[in-house]
Design an enzyme around this catalytic site. Sequence first.
Site, PDB file in Angstrom:
ATOM      1  N   TYR A  79       6.800 -44.357   0.670  1.00  0.00           N
ATOM      2  CA  TYR A  79       6.342 -43.355  -0.297  1.00  0.00           C
ATOM      3  C   TYR A  79       6.448 -41.967   0.314  1.00  0.00           C
ATOM      4  CZ  TYR A  79       1.929 -43.107   2.330  1.00  0.00           C
ATOM      5  OH  TYR A  79       0.984 -42.925   3.316  1.00  0.00           O
ATOM      6  N   CYS A  80       6.567 -40.967  -0.540  1.00  0.00           N
ATOM      7  CA  CYS A  80       6.641 -39.574  -0.114  1.00  0.00           C
ATOM      8  C   CYS A  80       6.166 -38.707  -1.281  1.00  0.00           C
ATOM      9  CB  CYS A  80       8.051 -39.209   0.337  1.00  0.00           C
ATOM     10  SG  CYS A  80       9.330 -39.584  -0.881  1.00  0.00           S
ATOM     11  N   THR A  81       6.312 -37.400  -1.178  1.00  0.00           N
ATOM     12  CA  THR A  81       5.710 -36.495  -2.153  1.00  0.00           C
ATOM     13  C   THR A  81       6.208 -36.736  -3.569  1.00  0.00           C
ATOM     14  OG1 THR A  81       5.522 -34.821  -0.415  1.00  0.00           O
ATOM     15  CG2 THR A  81       5.232 -34.077  -2.691  1.00  0.00           C
ATOM     16  N   ILE A  85       4.200 -39.830  -4.618  1.00  0.00           N
ATOM     17  CA  ILE A  85       2.755 -39.659  -4.715  1.00  0.00           C
ATOM     18  C   ILE A  85       2.396 -38.845  -5.951  1.00  0.00           C
ATOM     19  CG2 ILE A  85       0.708 -38.775  -3.534  1.00  0.00           C
ATOM     20  CD1 ILE A  85       2.521 -38.905  -0.930  1.00  0.00           C
TER      21      ILE A  85
END
Length: 287
Positions: free
Chosen positions: A180-182, A209
């Site tokens: 996961y990342c921004t 996210i």
Amino acid sequence: MPKILLFYKFTPLADPAAVRLWQRELCDSLGIRGRIILSKDGINGTVGGDLKDVKQYLKRTREYAPFHDLDAKWSEGAGGDFPRLTVKVRDELVSFGAPAELRVDETGVIGGGTRLSPDELHELVAAKEVTFFDGRNRIEASIGRFRNAVVPDVANTREFVAELDSGRYDHLKGSPIVTYCTGGIRCEVLSSLMLSRGFGEVYQLEGGIARYGETYGDSGLWEGSLYVFDERMSVPFTPDAAVISECYLCTTPTTHIENCKDPACRELFVVCDEHAAETACSLHLIA
């Protein structure tokens, strides 16, 4: 009413320099500010402005056939979130330092992880024991992350390849991993790098996210605030967001992030309001 737009699209671009000129002119004509990166593999950007102008920007950008279905997410903004506009052409949309490893066609990244919506993520977690793998740097992860996530000790995206090649995470190669990342773009690349290195079951949180927060706020698996790439620096999803980080000088709970006061340095500091003026590498070093 200011709005922030976070977007990307992996797709082959024959002439990214020409697309850069068009994007620059489009943003200037609408008063849009922010940061846009282009490469032979597509577009990645975060921009802001009045809602009507940003909506018009998105509409006109999607009229260009390669960008017709680009992934876009909205958040609240303020007038000074972006002091200027930058539109650049680079070798990589996200600087992993491995442009030769990325393969892209009209459908996106080839060989990436299985996409999961926020609801599908919850279904997977209910069915299996999974490992969350943070695709951001340690400062971003310090103020907010998925519960019990693995957070690689990296200062920037370019350090991920060496981190994966170190063997430090080989014990996870037989386990389900959710990257996961921004906003989702870093995990497009990270999941493909992991799969090519023998990690057998790799997923990526679609929309990152930001989209998870739109769906579940602080009532799901996320804890803390989200680091963002504008003057806000960090945003909570709800007023009930947990504060899981602390000032690096006095350990006061805080989500406040400041840039190093040294103009030549790009270091970030988690620091309370009282010590915000003391964020200089020449004065203090993060342990």
